[in-house]
Design an enzyme around this catalytic site. Sequence first.
Site, PDB file in Angstrom:
ATOM      1  N   ASP A  81     -86.354  26.840 -31.652  1.00 33.94           N
ATOM      2  CA  ASP A  81     -87.028  27.704 -32.618  1.00 33.94           C
ATOM      3  C   ASP A  81     -86.327  27.664 -33.965  1.00 33.94           C
ATOM      4  O   ASP A  81     -85.177  28.097 -34.091  1.00 33.94           O
ATOM      5  CB  ASP A  81     -87.068  29.145 -32.096  1.00 33.94           C
ATOM      6  N   ASP A 109     -91.573  27.009 -39.447  1.00 34.09           N
ATOM      7  CA  ASP A 109     -91.518  27.881 -38.274  1.00 34.09           C
ATOM      8  C   ASP A 109     -92.178  27.218 -37.073  1.00 34.09           C
ATOM      9  O   ASP A 109     -93.398  27.065 -37.025  1.00 34.09           O
ATOM     10  CB  ASP A 109     -92.217  29.203 -38.584  1.00 34.09           C
TER      11      ASP A 109
END
Length: 414
Positions: A281, A117
């Site tokens: 992302d 992440d």
Amino acid sequence: MLFSPLPKLSLVLALLLALLDGAIVVQASPTATEIDNLVTLPFAKRFNFTGSTNILQRDQARARNLRARGTSRGTQTSPSPSPETSSITAQNQLMQYVAEVRVGSALPANTYELIVDTGSANAWVGAGQPRSMSGVEWIDLVGLGSGGLGLEIPYQSIGVASESVGFEGVDGVLGLGPRDLTLGTLRPSVNGTIETVVQNLFGQGAIGFESVSISFEPILEVNDVNGELTFGGVDTSKFIGDLNVAPFTTTPPSSQYFGVDQAVRYGSSTPLLDNNPGIFDTGTIMLLIATDALNTYVEAVGAVFDDETELYRITPEQYASLQSMFFTINNVVYEFTANAQIWPRNLNTLIGGSPDYVYLIVGDIGANSGSGMDIISGMAFMERFYISFSTNTAPRLVNGVSIANTPNTQAMTN
């Protein structure tokens, strides 16, 4: 969400807002440079067949949370999600990228599957594959890689969940984002931050450059190991041509993440965005763009909204004439091909779609341009390029996002 005290500190991993709802110096004419002390960590795309198949709702919920959390950094507060956001972000994610990480000094060490992440910076493991959680902070040995090729970080902050809600099939999160994203996660020191995995590797001399590079590869098979994280530099075998280093954007809230300014157009003559801030992302699946830009794109493509998947769809005949999108980043143009803009057709049923249609993975970010986060380049975009994030503070190094083409940039895998 509070972590109980561990000697004097407790850890509030306020990652409910974004945890999966969260290097090389090159200038105008860049030349890639290999750096010693590289550490690589393979990871796999994981399909979750028990969770929600509505990837747009989940991605939009994450976008709201990323925007809210990035906005809050200036006030050093953690925003509270709305009930709508909370309910959506608690759903399982259809796809996620997972890496195996060893934690603990005992032999054999415990191995955890952690979600990769870049939208958060804390590392945590915990009870029953969490989505939101509470627990304590530990300083422990963390291992990356495997066997003799692995690397150990002796003193890494790890959040250990005693309670968790949500995800199944994973053990936690490997946060790779900027250190400032840990602000507010320590109690009582709410103004303090935590050293990230990348910072600890660099600070302990294990890598020569404070960076992490990401190589994805589009796949059609479930659970294939198709990705690689490289700590401390770049793997020159993974990309084609030069790396272009774009400076981080200064526009909040994108400036709180790995964000750059970029212009976007569809085809040769349909502008969508003009030097707007956006982020990369790994916790987002789709390519999300501002609502007004998406409306222009949809009209140019001739797509219609599909009620079953909540994605835009086109016919096979329309796909044959679908044009590329072009992203201009730091004066370099990158082509996002027609094939890259669509969901893998052999996986249409996985999202509740029909084999008779072609579904677009370009979606609505949920706000018009000017929000400070007008583009989120998720997995679908990042699979087509090699991307390196550098956050080194040494005077001779430049902070920024490096991007290069790969053999997958022009691939016809979808």
